[in-house]
Design a protein around this motif. Structure first.
Motif, PDB file in Angstrom:
ATOM      1  N   ASN A  59       0.842  -1.187   0.000  1.00 53.51           N
ATOM      2  CA  ASN A  59       0.000   0.000   0.000  1.00 53.51           C
ATOM      3  C   ASN A  59       0.884   1.247   0.000  1.00 53.51           C
ATOM      4  O   ASN A  59       1.962   1.260   0.586  1.00 53.51           O
ATOM      5  CB  ASN A  59      -0.899  -0.028   1.241  1.00 53.51           C
ATOM      6  N   SER A  60       0.427   2.318  -0.642  1.00 54.28           N
ATOM      7  CA  SER A  60       1.237   3.534  -0.751  1.00 54.28           C
ATOM      8  C   SER A  60       1.558   4.150   0.610  1.00 54.28           C
ATOM      9  O   SER A  60       2.527   4.901   0.747  1.00 54.28           O
ATOM     10  CB  SER A  60       0.510   4.572  -1.611  1.00 54.28           C
ATOM     11  N   ALA A  61       0.759   3.834   1.629  1.00 45.67           N
ATOM     12  CA  ALA A  61       1.006   4.364   2.967  1.00 45.67           C
ATOM     13  C   ALA A  61       2.069   3.577   3.727  1.00 45.67           C
ATOM     14  O   ALA A  61       2.510   4.002   4.792  1.00 45.67           O
ATOM     15  CB  ALA A  61      -0.291   4.387   3.770  1.00 45.67           C
ATOM     16  N   VAL A  62       2.473   2.422   3.190  1.00 44.60           N
ATOM     17  CA  VAL A  62       3.541   1.633   3.820  1.00 44.60           C
ATOM     18  C   VAL A  62       4.872   2.130   3.263  1.00 44.60           C
ATOM     19  O   VAL A  62       5.172   1.936   2.091  1.00 44.60           O
ATOM     20  CB  VAL A  62       3.362   0.124   3.550  1.00 44.60           C
ATOM     21  N   SER A  63       5.647   2.802   4.112  1.00 39.33           N
ATOM     22  CA  SER A  63       6.915   3.375   3.664  1.00 39.33           C
ATOM     23  C   SER A  63       7.988   2.319   3.449  1.00 39.33           C
ATOM     24  O   SER A  63       8.917   2.523   2.677  1.00 39.33           O
ATOM     25  CB  SER A  63       7.409   4.407   4.678  1.00 39.33           C
ATOM     26  N   VAL A  76       4.705   2.672   8.684  1.00 38.37           N
ATOM     27  CA  VAL A  76       3.579   3.346   8.028  1.00 38.37           C
ATOM     28  C   VAL A  76       3.815   4.852   8.030  1.00 38.37           C
ATOM     29  O   VAL A  76       4.207   5.428   9.055  1.00 38.37           O
ATOM     30  CB  VAL A  76       2.260   3.021   8.770  1.00 38.37           C
ATOM     31  N   ASN A  77       3.581   5.490   6.895  1.00 42.49           N
ATOM     32  CA  ASN A  77       3.651   6.949   6.807  1.00 42.49           C
ATOM     33  C   ASN A  77       2.278   7.506   7.152  1.00 42.49           C
ATOM     34  O   ASN A  77       1.342   7.431   6.354  1.00 42.49           O
ATOM     35  CB  ASN A  77       4.073   7.386   5.404  1.00 42.49           C
ATOM     36  N   LEU A  78       2.158   8.056   8.344  1.00 41.64           N
ATOM     37  CA  LEU A  78       0.856   8.503   8.820  1.00 41.64           C
ATOM     38  C   LEU A  78       0.310   9.661   7.986  1.00 41.64           C
ATOM     39  O   LEU A  78      -0.906   9.784   7.801  1.00 41.64           O
ATOM     40  CB  LEU A  78       0.951   8.912  10.292  1.00 41.64           C
ATOM     41  N   ALA A  79       1.191  10.510   7.457  1.00 43.24           N
ATOM     42  CA  ALA A  79       0.735  11.623   6.617  1.00 43.24           C
ATOM     43  C   ALA A  79      -0.019  11.109   5.396  1.00 43.24           C
ATOM     44  O   ALA A  79      -1.045  11.668   4.994  1.00 43.24           O
ATOM     45  CB  ALA A  79       1.929  12.474   6.190  1.00 43.24           C
ATOM     46  N   THR A  80       0.455  10.023   4.811  1.00 50.30           N
ATOM     47  CA  THR A  80      -0.217   9.437   3.655  1.00 50.30           C
ATOM     48  C   THR A  80      -1.566   8.857   4.049  1.00 50.30           C
ATOM     49  O   THR A  80      -2.571   9.035   3.346  1.00 50.30           O
ATOM     50  CB  THR A  80       0.652   8.351   3.013  1.00 50.30           C
ATOM     51  N   VAL A  81      -1.614   8.174   5.187  1.00 48.95           N
ATOM     52  CA  VAL A  81      -2.871   7.601   5.677  1.00 48.95           C
ATOM     53  C   VAL A  81      -3.928   8.694   5.846  1.00 48.95           C
ATOM     54  O   VAL A  81      -5.104   8.514   5.491  1.00 48.95           O
ATOM     55  CB  VAL A  81      -2.656   6.877   7.020  1.00 48.95           C
ATOM     56  N   LEU A  82      -3.502   9.862   6.344  1.00 48.90           N
ATOM     57  CA  LEU A  82      -4.427  10.942   6.641  1.00 48.90           C
ATOM     58  C   LEU A  82      -4.639  11.888   5.462  1.00 48.90           C
ATOM     59  O   LEU A  82      -5.288  12.920   5.594  1.00 48.90           O
ATOM     60  CB  LEU A  82      -3.930  11.727   7.860  1.00 48.90           C
ATOM     61  N   GLY A  83      -4.085  11.533   4.300  1.00 50.63           N
ATOM     62  CA  GLY A  83      -4.301  12.341   3.110  1.00 50.63           C
ATOM     63  C   GLY A  83      -3.533  13.637   3.087  1.00 50.63           C
ATOM     64  O   GLY A  83      -3.948  14.605   2.441  1.00 50.63           O
ATOM     65  N   LYS A  84      -2.378  13.683   3.762  1.00 46.68           N
ATOM     66  CA  LYS A  84      -1.586  14.904   3.845  1.00 46.68           C
ATOM     67  C   LYS A  84      -0.269  14.808   3.070  1.00 46.68           C
ATOM     68  O   LYS A  84       0.598  15.649   3.221  1.00 46.68           O
ATOM     69  CB  LYS A  84      -1.259  15.223   5.311  1.00 46.68           C
ATOM     70  N   GLU A  85      -0.102  13.770   2.258  1.00 44.74           N
ATOM     71  CA  GLU A  85       1.213  13.507   1.685  1.00 44.74           C
ATOM     72  C   GLU A  85       1.730  14.610   0.772  1.00 44.74           C
ATOM     73  O   GLU A  85       2.945  14.818   0.656  1.00 44.74           O
ATOM     74  CB  GLU A  85       1.227  12.162   0.934  1.00 44.74           C
ATOM     75  N   PHE A  86       0.857  15.381   0.145  1.00 45.78           N
ATOM     76  CA  PHE A  86       1.325  16.378  -0.824  1.00 45.78           C
ATOM     77  C   PHE A  86       1.891  17.625  -0.151  1.00 45.78           C
ATOM     78  O   PHE A  86       2.703  18.326  -0.729  1.00 45.78           O
ATOM     79  CB  PHE A  86       0.187  16.754  -1.780  1.00 45.78           C
ATOM     80  N   SER A  87       1.447  17.927   1.060  1.00 44.20           N
ATOM     81  CA  SER A  87       1.930  19.121   1.741  1.00 44.20           C
ATOM     82  C   SER A  87       2.745  18.805   2.990  1.00 44.20           C
ATOM     83  O   SER A  87       3.244  19.712   3.653  1.00 44.20           O
ATOM     84  CB  SER A  87       0.749  20.015   2.137  1.00 44.20           C
TER      85      SER A  87
END
Length: 312
Positions: A59-63, A76-87
């Protein structure tokens, strides 16, 4: 860490949370902090971001994966899980969590401090972008801390760790027990976990009611007790079993268990604790509070079997 264990043992409705941050940049380039929390009982350690290895087809949220002494764990990249990966700014800390007999690393931007609070200070989540993963909101003087549902997060990312469904054999009733005549109340603030429990019990034939936290469950039990007293019947005509999580807003499951067991009328009501924190040490302490049995969250297939044993 001795004091949190004392609090859990006494059922005082208190907990300690570790506060951590996910940092973003706004359109003006300013850093914006978002504050999150997790029960200190789930935190194994906090480390700087180590060398990591990518996991193909994850999954894209698994770093990736990292080594932690003798173990290799998922990060796990928590920013990706929470939809914050772009900023989101690049995280440099890993909070290592341990629950449900598993370990997982969570990438964050920083860890600030530990707060001791009452579960009464933890409010159910409001409708928000991250609400699917938030089980509680703590309002501090200068900020809001969101308590995250890591069981749901990890369960969705790591399918092999997700709660297993019951087999056809486990759904079959016993030779004598009529499950349709038995009533169970399930208290769990995680909709992901609560739905899994209730679906399994209903699939097996039980009548199941739901409560989103310990306070709601306690109020429902009091209402049932009032009706039974007015009708001159035993509580078992409305409730045969209480299944409760430990970590819940307003009132935790240990305080709920303590209230039930201290009540002269309710004390014989069987209570099962269903928790990701069910270590051997905690199991002993929770049984001292009066819990009949403790089930770890990966043990969902055993729940119907245990419920059946209580009903006979």
């Amino acid at each position: 860490m001795a004091e949190p264990r004392i609090l859990l043992e006494s059922g005082t409705n208190e907990l300690e949370i570790v506060e951590f941050m996910i940092d973003e940049t706004d359109p003006n380039g300013e850093t914006v902090h978002s504050y999150f929390g997790v029960n200190v009982a789930k935190v194994r350690e906090i480390i700087r971001k180590p060398q990591m290895w990518k996991v193909f087809n994850a999954n894209s949220a698994v770093s990736g994966m990292m080594k932690l002494r003798d173990k290799v764990i998922t990060v796990v990249n928590l920013a990706t899980v929470l939809g914050k990966e772009f900023s989101a700014l690049t995280p440099d800390r890993v909070v290592v969590l341990e629950f449900n007999r598993m370990m997982v690393g969570v990438l964050v931007n920083g860890v600030s401090r530990i707060y001791r609070i009452s579960w009464e200070q933890v409010e159910p989540p409001v409708r928000a972008i991250e609400s699917a993963y938030v089980t509680g909101v703590v309002k501090m003087e200068d900020r809001i801390i969101l308590i995250l549902d890591f069981e749901k997060i990890v369960g969705e990312l790591c399918s092999e760790e997700t709660l297993r469904a019951l087999s056809e054999e486990q759904l079959l009733p016993g030779p004598v027990l009529d499950r349709s005549q038995r009533r169970i109340l399930v208290a769990d603030d995680s909709s992901f976990i609560r739905n899994s429990i209730c679906s399994s019990l209903r699939g097996a034939g039980y009548n199941v009611e739901e409560a989103e936290n310990g306070e709601d469950a306690w109020n429902m039990i009091q209402d049932k007790l009032t009706r039974c007293r007015a009708a001159g019947v035993n509580l078992r005509s409305e409730l045969d079993l209480l299944i409760t999580d430990v970590e819940m807003p307003k009132m935790d499951g240990l305080h709920l268990t303590t209230l039930v067991k201290k009540d002269d009328v309710l004390k014989d009501l069987p209570v099962l604790i269903f928790s990701s924190l069910a270590s051997d040490d905690n199991k002993r302490k929770w049984k001292d509070l009066g819990a009949l049995d403790i089930v770890t969250k990966p043990d969902l297939p055993n729940l119907v079997k245990i419920a059946d044993s209580v009903m006979h």
